[in-house]
Motif scaffolding. Structure first.
Motif, PDB file in Angstrom:
ATOM      1  N   VAL A   1       0.858  -1.210   0.020  1.00 38.60           N
ATOM      2  CA  VAL A   1      -0.045   0.062   0.054  1.00 38.60           C
ATOM      3  C   VAL A   1       0.975   1.326   0.130  1.00 38.60           C
ATOM      4  O   VAL A   1       0.626   2.144  -0.990  1.00 38.60           O
ATOM      5  CB  VAL A   1      -0.995   0.029   1.227  1.00 38.60           C
ATOM      6  N   ALA A   2       2.061   1.161   0.610  1.00 41.69           N
ATOM      7  CA  ALA A   2       2.963   2.219   0.923  1.00 41.69           C
ATOM      8  C   ALA A   2       3.603   2.671  -0.531  1.00 41.69           C
ATOM      9  O   ALA A   2       3.671   3.835  -0.934  1.00 41.69           O
ATOM     10  CB  ALA A   2       3.809   2.201   1.856  1.00 41.69           C
ATOM     11  N   ARG A   3       3.866   1.618  -1.227  1.00 39.68           N
ATOM     12  CA  ARG A   3       4.340   1.896  -2.455  1.00 39.68           C
ATOM     13  C   ARG A   3       3.376   2.244  -3.718  1.00 39.68           C
ATOM     14  O   ARG A   3       3.950   2.514  -4.839  1.00 39.68           O
ATOM     15  CB  ARG A   3       5.125   0.753  -2.835  1.00 39.68           C
ATOM     16  N   GLN A   4       2.102   1.886  -3.396  1.00 37.02           N
ATOM     17  CA  GLN A   4       1.178   2.272  -4.628  1.00 37.02           C
ATOM     18  C   GLN A   4       1.207   3.549  -5.132  1.00 37.02           C
ATOM     19  O   GLN A   4       1.037   4.055  -6.351  1.00 37.02           O
ATOM     20  CB  GLN A   4      -0.269   1.979  -4.171  1.00 37.02           C
ATOM     21  N   GLU A   5       1.589   4.790  -4.352  1.00 40.95           N
ATOM     22  CA  GLU A   5       1.313   6.141  -4.719  1.00 40.95           C
ATOM     23  C   GLU A   5       2.858   6.058  -5.789  1.00 40.95           C
ATOM     24  O   GLU A   5       2.407   6.785  -6.931  1.00 40.95           O
ATOM     25  CB  GLU A   5       1.788   7.101  -3.640  1.00 40.95           C
ATOM     26  N   LYS A   6       3.910   5.532  -5.524  1.00 38.23           N
ATOM     27  CA  LYS A   6       4.946   5.631  -6.661  1.00 38.23           C
ATOM     28  C   LYS A   6       4.514   4.799  -7.898  1.00 38.23           C
ATOM     29  O   LYS A   6       4.812   5.289  -8.821  1.00 38.23           O
ATOM     30  CB  LYS A   6       6.103   4.944  -6.037  1.00 38.23           C
ATOM     31  N   PHE A   7       4.037   3.525  -7.642  1.00 38.99           N
ATOM     32  CA  PHE A   7       3.496   2.938  -8.914  1.00 38.99           C
ATOM     33  C   PHE A   7       2.211   3.580  -9.545  1.00 38.99           C
ATOM     34  O   PHE A   7       2.540   3.750 -10.802  1.00 38.99           O
ATOM     35  CB  PHE A   7       2.566   1.659  -8.363  1.00 38.99           C
ATOM     36  N   GLN A   8       1.441   4.568  -9.005  1.00 38.85           N
ATOM     37  CA  GLN A   8       0.571   5.041  -9.674  1.00 38.85           C
ATOM     38  C   GLN A   8       1.006   6.146 -10.597  1.00 38.85           C
ATOM     39  O   GLN A   8       0.954   6.512 -11.622  1.00 38.85           O
ATOM     40  CB  GLN A   8      -0.557   5.836  -8.686  1.00 38.85           C
ATOM     41  N   GLN A   9       2.136   6.772 -10.165  1.00 38.22           N
ATOM     42  CA  GLN A   9       2.941   7.917 -10.562  1.00 38.22           C
ATOM     43  C   GLN A   9       3.652   7.332 -11.924  1.00 38.22           C
ATOM     44  O   GLN A   9       3.697   7.918 -13.238  1.00 38.22           O
ATOM     45  CB  GLN A   9       4.035   8.545  -9.976  1.00 38.22           C
ATOM     46  N   THR A  10       4.353   6.397 -11.920  1.00 40.62           N
ATOM     47  CA  THR A  10       4.990   5.450 -13.060  1.00 40.62           C
ATOM     48  C   THR A  10       4.105   5.094 -14.045  1.00 40.62           C
ATOM     49  O   THR A  10       4.227   5.202 -15.145  1.00 40.62           O
ATOM     50  CB  THR A  10       5.859   4.170 -12.340  1.00 40.62           C
ATOM     51  N   ILE A  11       2.841   4.476 -13.607  1.00 41.87           N
ATOM     52  CA  ILE A  11       1.853   3.991 -14.549  1.00 41.87           C
ATOM     53  C   ILE A  11       1.243   5.270 -15.383  1.00 41.87           C
ATOM     54  O   ILE A  11       1.280   5.120 -16.610  1.00 41.87           O
ATOM     55  CB  ILE A  11       0.956   3.206 -14.067  1.00 41.87           C
ATOM     56  N   ALA A  12       1.002   6.121 -14.713  1.00 41.29           N
ATOM     57  CA  ALA A  12       0.284   7.453 -15.218  1.00 41.29           C
ATOM     58  C   ALA A  12       1.317   8.026 -16.121  1.00 41.29           C
ATOM     59  O   ALA A  12       1.053   8.432 -17.240  1.00 41.29           O
ATOM     60  CB  ALA A  12       0.119   8.531 -14.185  1.00 41.29           C
ATOM     61  N   ALA A  13       2.907   8.108 -16.070  1.00 41.24           N
ATOM     62  CA  ALA A  13       3.714   8.487 -16.854  1.00 41.24           C
ATOM     63  C   ALA A  13       3.846   7.739 -18.176  1.00 41.24           C
ATOM     64  O   ALA A  13       3.880   8.326 -19.156  1.00 41.24           O
ATOM     65  CB  ALA A  13       5.076   8.822 -16.110  1.00 41.24           C
ATOM     66  N   ILE A  14       3.745   6.277 -17.826  1.00 33.79           N
ATOM     67  CA  ILE A  14       3.824   5.538 -19.161  1.00 33.79           C
ATOM     68  C   ILE A  14       2.669   5.587 -19.960  1.00 33.79           C
ATOM     69  O   ILE A  14       2.848   5.585 -21.125  1.00 33.79           O
ATOM     70  CB  ILE A  14       4.105   3.946 -18.456  1.00 33.79           C
ATOM     71  N   GLU A  15       1.652   5.524 -19.527  1.00 36.95           N
ATOM     72  CA  GLU A  15       0.199   5.698 -20.073  1.00 36.95           C
ATOM     73  C   GLU A  15       0.220   7.129 -20.785  1.00 36.95           C
ATOM     74  O   GLU A  15       0.094   7.047 -22.147  1.00 36.95           O
ATOM     75  CB  GLU A  15      -0.972   5.803 -19.223  1.00 36.95           C
ATOM     76  N   ALA A  16       0.907   8.204 -20.340  1.00 33.74           N
ATOM     77  CA  ALA A  16       0.805   9.469 -21.010  1.00 33.74           C
ATOM     78  C   ALA A  16       1.887   9.229 -22.242  1.00 33.74           C
ATOM     79  O   ALA A  16       1.588   9.755 -23.259  1.00 33.74           O
ATOM     80  CB  ALA A  16       1.319  10.645 -19.991  1.00 33.74           C
ATOM     81  N   LYS A  17       2.968   8.464 -22.176  1.00 30.85           N
ATOM     82  CA  LYS A  17       3.907   8.519 -23.055  1.00 30.85           C
ATOM     83  C   LYS A  17       3.200   7.777 -24.291  1.00 30.85           C
ATOM     84  O   LYS A  17       3.388   8.055 -25.227  1.00 30.85           O
ATOM     85  CB  LYS A  17       5.105   7.801 -22.692  1.00 30.85           C
ATOM     86  N   LEU A  18       2.719   6.506 -23.958  1.00 30.09           N
ATOM     87  CA  LEU A  18       1.878   5.614 -25.047  1.00 30.09           C
ATOM     88  C   LEU A  18       0.909   6.222 -25.686  1.00 30.09           C
ATOM     89  O   LEU A  18       0.743   6.117 -26.852  1.00 30.09           O
ATOM     90  CB  LEU A  18       1.110   4.397 -24.154  1.00 30.09           C
ATOM     91  N   SER A  19       0.083   7.492 -24.992  1.00 32.31           N
ATOM     92  CA  SER A  19      -0.895   7.938 -25.661  1.00 32.31           C
ATOM     93  C   SER A  19      -0.835   9.427 -26.415  1.00 32.31           C
ATOM     94  O   SER A  19      -1.673   9.922 -26.993  1.00 32.31           O
ATOM     95  CB  SER A  19      -2.083   8.228 -24.576  1.00 32.31           C
ATOM     96  N   SER A  20       0.509   9.708 -25.934  1.00 31.28           N
ATOM     97  CA  SER A  20       0.938  11.237 -26.333  1.00 31.28           C
ATOM     98  C   SER A  20       0.942  11.504 -28.016  1.00 31.28           C
ATOM     99  O   SER A  20       0.652  12.385 -28.365  1.00 31.28           O
ATOM    100  CB  SER A  20       2.379  11.478 -26.003  1.00 31.28           C
ATOM    101  N   GLY A  21       0.841  10.517 -28.893  1.00 31.49           N
ATOM    102  CA  GLY A  21       0.830  10.631 -30.221  1.00 31.49           C
ATOM    103  C   GLY A  21      -0.657  10.195 -30.897  1.00 31.49           C
ATOM    104  O   GLY A  21      -0.547  10.376 -32.174  1.00 31.49           O
ATOM    105  N   LEU A  22      -1.348   9.971 -30.021  1.00 27.75           N
ATOM    106  CA  LEU A  22      -2.796   9.761 -30.418  1.00 27.75           C
ATOM    107  C   LEU A  22      -3.876  10.584 -30.127  1.00 27.75           C
ATOM    108  O   LEU A  22      -3.682  11.143 -28.996  1.00 27.75           O
ATOM    109  CB  LEU A  22      -3.232   8.060 -29.580  1.00 27.75           C
TER     110      LEU A  22
END
Length: 155
Positions: free
Chosen positions: A113-134
């Motif tokens: 649970v303590a690490r979840q906030e870090k995971f959310q930031q990482t996933i959000a950054a990857i999703e933004a990168k994946l979607s950036s050209g669409l």
């Protein structure tokens, strides 16, 4: 080296759906594995992060292995191995439920649970990168096509 080394022919797989999906999967896996926790462990990377996120978002419900198998489209043996590793790493606990001792409820530990906030930031950054050209429409079309491919593989 052979004298024809400069004349190697590249195989073109651009029109193969499986080749494209596999390539994207490897790239996404590489991106997720770039995350390294403060303690130097990579336990937040890859599938751990996605599973922890799902469990975190659904912590008000009883979640069992079969739910995770269905959500992540993996076989029972694959999920068993992942959950055993997560349990060993202190990320989850599995406990029987009162109404059926065969069922094991899966819950996050405080460490996860303590690490979840870090995971959310990482996933959000990857999703933004994946979607950036669409465009939003292209993203919607892509997701619809992926769902259609998944259904054809399941059937």
């Amino acid at each position: 080296m052979g004298k024809d080394c400069g004349k190697l022919h590249r195989m073109e797989h651009r029109d193969e759906v499986g080749f494209q999906i596999n390539g994207l999967s490897h790239m996404i896996r590489w991106l997720t594995h770039q995350y390294v926790g403060e303690d130097g462990e990579r336990s937040g990377a890859g599938v751990y992060g996605w599973l922890i996120g799902f469990l975190y978002d659904n912590r008000d419900q009883d979640i069992f292995q079969r739910d995770l198998q269905q959500q992540f489209s993996v076989r029972r043996s694959t999920m068993t191995g992942i959950l055993q590793a997560m349990e060993k790493d202190g990320m989850i606990t599995r406990s029987p439920v009162p109404w059926d001792a065969r069922l094991k409820k899966i819950e996050l530990t405080e460490k996860a649970v303590a690490r979840q906030e870090k995971f959310q930031q990482t996933i959000a950054a990857i999703e933004a990168k994946l979607s950036s050209g669409l465009t939003p429409e292209e993203k919607e079309t892509f997701i619809g096509l992926c769902e259609k491919i998944r259904k054809s593989l399941e059937g």
